[in-house]
Design a protein around this motif. Structure first.
Motif, short mmCIF file in Angstrom:
data_model
loop_
_atom_site.label_atom_id
_atom_site.label_comp_id
_atom_site.label_asym_id
_atom_site.label_seq_id
_atom_site.Cartn_x
_atom_site.Cartn_y
_atom_site.Cartn_z
N ASP A 1 34.93 -5.37 -23.99
CA ASP A 1 34.21 -5.78 -25.20
C ASP A 1 35.19 -6.51 -26.10
O ASP A 1 36.17 -5.93 -26.57
CB ASP A 1 33.63 -4.55 -25.90
N SER A 2 34.94 -7.79 -26.37
CA SER A 2 35.91 -8.61 -27.11
C SER A 2 36.14 -8.07 -28.52
O SER A 2 37.29 -8.02 -29.00
CB SER A 2 35.43 -10.06 -27.16
N GLU A 3 35.06 -7.65 -29.21
CA GLU A 3 35.23 -7.16 -30.59
C GLU A 3 35.98 -5.83 -30.63
O GLU A 3 36.85 -5.63 -31.48
CB GLU A 3 33.85 -7.01 -31.25
N LYS A 4 35.66 -4.95 -29.66
CA LYS A 4 36.35 -3.66 -29.62
C LYS A 4 37.82 -3.86 -29.24
O LYS A 4 38.72 -3.19 -29.79
CB LYS A 4 35.68 -2.73 -28.61
N LEU A 5 38.08 -4.76 -28.31
CA LEU A 5 39.48 -5.04 -27.93
C LEU A 5 40.25 -5.63 -29.10
O LEU A 5 41.43 -5.32 -29.31
CB LEU A 5 39.51 -5.99 -26.73
N LEU A 6 39.59 -6.49 -29.85
CA LEU A 6 40.25 -7.07 -31.04
C LEU A 6 40.62 -5.96 -32.02
O LEU A 6 41.73 -5.96 -32.58
CB LEU A 6 39.31 -8.08 -31.70
N GLN A 7 39.72 -5.00 -32.21
CA GLN A 7 40.02 -3.90 -33.12
C GLN A 7 41.18 -3.06 -32.59
O GLN A 7 42.04 -2.63 -33.36
CB GLN A 7 38.78 -3.03 -33.29
N ALA A 8 41.23 -2.83 -31.28
CA ALA A 8 42.31 -2.03 -30.70
C ALA A 8 43.65 -2.70 -30.91
O ALA A 8 44.64 -2.05 -31.32
CB ALA A 8 42.05 -1.81 -29.20
N VAL A 9 43.73 -4.02 -30.64
CA VAL A 9 45.00 -4.73 -30.80
C VAL A 9 45.37 -4.82 -32.28
O VAL A 9 46.56 -4.72 -32.65
CB VAL A 9 44.91 -6.14 -30.17
N LEU A 10 44.37 -4.97 -33.16
CA LEU A 10 44.66 -5.00 -34.60
C LEU A 10 45.25 -3.68 -35.07
O LEU A 10 46.19 -3.67 -35.89
CB LEU A 10 43.37 -5.30 -35.39
N ASN A 11 44.72 -2.57 -34.57
CA ASN A 11 45.27 -1.26 -34.95
C ASN A 11 46.73 -1.14 -34.52
O ASN A 11 47.57 -0.64 -35.28
CB ASN A 11 44.44 -0.14 -34.32
N ILE A 12 47.02 -1.59 -33.28
CA ILE A 12 48.40 -1.52 -32.80
C ILE A 12 49.30 -2.43 -33.61
O ILE A 12 50.42 -2.06 -34.00
CB ILE A 12 48.45 -1.90 -31.30
N ASN B 1 54.36 6.52 -43.07
CA ASN B 1 53.53 5.40 -43.54
C ASN B 1 52.18 5.33 -42.83
O ASN B 1 51.51 4.30 -42.86
CB ASN B 1 54.26 4.05 -43.35
N GLY B 2 51.78 6.43 -42.17
CA GLY B 2 50.48 6.44 -41.50
C GLY B 2 49.35 6.52 -42.51
O GLY B 2 49.53 7.00 -43.63
N GLU B 3 48.17 6.09 -42.11
CA GLU B 3 47.02 6.11 -43.00
C GLU B 3 46.11 7.29 -42.66
O GLU B 3 46.30 8.39 -43.18
CB GLU B 3 46.26 4.78 -42.89
N THR B 4 45.11 7.08 -41.80
CA THR B 4 44.17 8.16 -41.48
C THR B 4 44.58 8.95 -40.24
O THR B 4 44.07 10.04 -40.00
CB THR B 4 42.75 7.59 -41.26
N GLY B 5 45.44 8.40 -39.41
CA GLY B 5 45.81 9.07 -38.17
C GLY B 5 44.78 8.89 -37.07
O GLY B 5 44.81 9.60 -36.07
N LEU B 6 43.85 7.94 -37.24
CA LEU B 6 42.80 7.70 -36.26
C LEU B 6 42.93 6.35 -35.57
O LEU B 6 42.26 6.11 -34.56
CB LEU B 6 41.42 7.80 -36.92
N GLY B 7 43.75 5.46 -36.11
CA GLY B 7 43.84 4.09 -35.59
C GLY B 7 44.31 4.05 -34.14
O GLY B 7 43.67 3.39 -33.29
N LEU B 8 45.40 4.77 -33.81
CA LEU B 8 45.92 4.76 -32.44
C LEU B 8 44.97 5.48 -31.48
O LEU B 8 44.84 5.10 -30.32
CB LEU B 8 47.31 5.38 -32.40
N ALA B 9 44.31 6.53 -31.97
CA ALA B 9 43.34 7.24 -31.12
C ALA B 9 42.16 6.33 -30.78
O ALA B 9 41.66 6.33 -29.65
CB ALA B 9 42.85 8.50 -31.83
N ILE B 10 41.72 5.53 -31.76
CA ILE B 10 40.64 4.57 -31.50
C ILE B 10 41.10 3.51 -30.51
O ILE B 10 40.35 3.14 -29.59
CB ILE B 10 40.18 3.93 -32.83
N SER B 11 42.32 3.02 -30.66
CA SER B 11 42.85 2.01 -29.73
C SER B 11 42.91 2.57 -28.30
O SER B 11 42.55 1.88 -27.34
CB SER B 11 44.24 1.56 -30.17
N ARG B 12 43.37 3.81 -28.18
CA ARG B 12 43.43 4.42 -26.84
C ARG B 12 42.04 4.51 -26.22
O ARG B 12 41.84 4.19 -25.04
CB ARG B 12 44.03 5.81 -26.95
N ALA B 13 41.04 4.95 -27.02
CA ALA B 13 39.69 5.08 -26.49
C ALA B 13 39.12 3.73 -26.05
O ALA B 13 38.48 3.63 -25.00
CB ALA B 13 38.78 5.72 -27.55
N ILE B 14 39.38 2.69 -26.82
CA ILE B 14 38.86 1.36 -26.48
C ILE B 14 39.53 0.83 -25.21
O ILE B 14 38.86 0.31 -24.30
CB ILE B 14 39.08 0.37 -27.66
#
Length: 462
Positions: free
Chosen positions: A360-371, A422-435
């Motif tokens: 999914d292009s949009e989900k992949l974009l979000q994953a790379v943005l989080n990283i 400097n972490g924010e919610t602690g969910l960004g990397l978990a979302i990237s992994r799932a995507i």
């Protein structure tokens, strides 16, 4: 009934069936074989006797001479074989039987003269295997009165049956002994096979009761060994998942409780008149800010839950890696400028436009943005994006020049609500992994030799 008893019973029934089938088919086959062998022996002995008779000169041959000529070979005949040499006029030239027995055979010889040679002859209550041979004297003159003689060799069928019974008894004795040995060996093998299964069942009971720490690895070989290793690995994964779930609820309650307490404190202060004027306005701003942060946390939690459980939110398509990286760089550039971090993109392939992955292009974009946002927050001056292709895998490496990832944080870096400095919610990397995993890819992180963190995403090349 336990499996081990079922196996023993099945093997025992199989052995009995084999013995019964052997007795059913081998016993008559053994009789046919013995009869054929006996006929071969009769023909061989008869041929030896007839050769002497045929070698005598016809003109000098008399009945007494013919009888005398076969006395010597007749003496060599097995005692279980009876011999009778007669002329067509029923003149008896030689016989190994008594006179009474000989007379009973004469009508049988005439009766069976035109019958099949393979038939059994019945004399009284006894059946006989019979072979007949006709002499062919040398230099026989057609005008001579000498006529060919007939040699009849016979042996009682009862003798062959006694051989059959003896051989069959020995064969069955050997098979029974072999069956007992095979059954004993099967008991040993079955025990070696079933014992690990019984131990494995006990370990699965521990998994059922969530006693993951007590699950032991069953040491055995073959497919059962592979299953035992899988069960042990499963217990470890379930233990880690169970721990992650508890940690998730603890962290989630903490992350949600903090903004709620802030909102509650300012709301009660404004209601009770503690905060007035500018302080009240500032309190309202804090309430609005915390509501936005709370909304962001809840939104990311919902998204992560959907990514891990729902299939319909993914639109699978062929995604250009070059376009994905360009969009990521464009969207993340304002954050990089604000943090004074330089972004560099490097392709280690000849033609970047040919690189495609499925997802999914949009989900992949979000994953790379989080990283990328995570790398920019921890970088000192630069973040590099390196794209390569190896062994049918497209690799996207995000490399920063920061202080790296603490060793104690690496094993749980992609779990929910795990935050570093400097972490924010602690969910960004978990979302990237799932995507990434939903796109059939893998994601990992480690520290570089020169310092800084390296995040690697690998996808099957299309």
């Amino acid at each position: 009934m336990k499996l081990i008893y079922k196996l023993h019973l099945s093997f025992g029934i199989l052995l009995v069936c084999v013995l019964v089938l052997t007795a059913t088919f081998v016993y008559p086959l053994l009789m046919d074989t013995l009869i054929n062998n006996q006929r071969e022996e009769l023909r061989s002995q008869g041929s030896a006797m007839m050769e002497l008779v045929n070698s005598l000169p016809v003109q000098d041959q008399t009945p007494s001479q013919s009888a005398a000529a076969i006395v010597q070979p007749a003496q060599e005949i097995n005692r279980s074989v009876d011999a009778l040499l007669i002329e067509p006029n029923r003149n008896i030239l030689f016989s190994t039987m008594t006179e009474a027995q000989t007379q009973t055979w004469l009508p049988l010889i005439e009766q069976h003269s035109s019958h099949n040679q393979q038939d059994l002859w019945e004399n009284g209550q006894e059946k006989y295997i019979v072979e007949t041979l006709t002499s062919n004297p040398q230099n026989l003159d057609p005008a001579s009165a000498v006529t060919p003689a007939t040699l009849v060799l016979s042996t009682p069928l009862s003798k062959v049956k006694s051989y059959q019974s003896e051989l069959f008894t020995r064969m069955m004795f050997i098979m029974v002994i072999g069956g007992i040995i095979a059954f004993g060996l099967s008991l040993f093998i079955t025990k070696r096979l079933v014992t690990p299964l019984e131990k494995l069942k006990l370990e699965l009971k521990k998994v059922e009761k969530r006693q993951f720490d007590e699950v032991q690895l069953i040491q055995t070989g073959g497919e059962i060994g592979e299953v035992a290793q899988s069960v042990h690995h499963l217990a470890g994964e379930l233990k880690q998942y169970h721990h992650a779930q508890r940690q998730f609820f603890q962290n989630a309650s903490h992350e949600l409780k903090t903004p709620l307490m802030t909102i509650q404190g300012y709301a009660e202060g404004i209601r009770d008149g503690i905060f007035t004027g500018d302080r009240a306005d500032n309190g309202l701003d804090v309430i609005s800010s915390e509501c936005e942060r709370l909304k962001g946390i809840v939104t990311e939690m919902i998204l992560l839950a959907k990514l891990e459980s729902e299939d319909g939110i993914f639109d699978q398509e062929e995604v250009s890696v070059e376009q994905l990286i360009d969009k990521t760089a464009d969207r993340i550039r304002p954050l990089a400028i604000n943090e004074r971090v330089d972004i560099k993109v490097k392709y280690e392939v000849d033609n970047p436009r040919k690189l495609h992955i499925h997802g999914d292009s949009e989900k992949l974009l979000q994953a790379v943005l989080n990283i990328m946002s995570n790398a920019i927050r921890h970088a000192s001056q630069a973040v590099d994006i390196e794209i390569s292709e190896q062994d049918g895998q497209v690799q996207i490496d995000v490399i920063d020049d920061g202080q790296g990832i603490p060793d104690q944080l690496l094993p749980q870096l992609f779990q929910r609500f795990i935050k570093g400095k400097n972490g924010e919610t602690g969910l960004g990397l978990a979302i990237s992994r799932a995507i990434v995993e939903r796109c059939d890819g893998t994601i990992s992180a480690h520290n570089g030799e020169q310092g800084g963190a390296i995040f690697r995403m690998s996808f099957p090349s299309k």
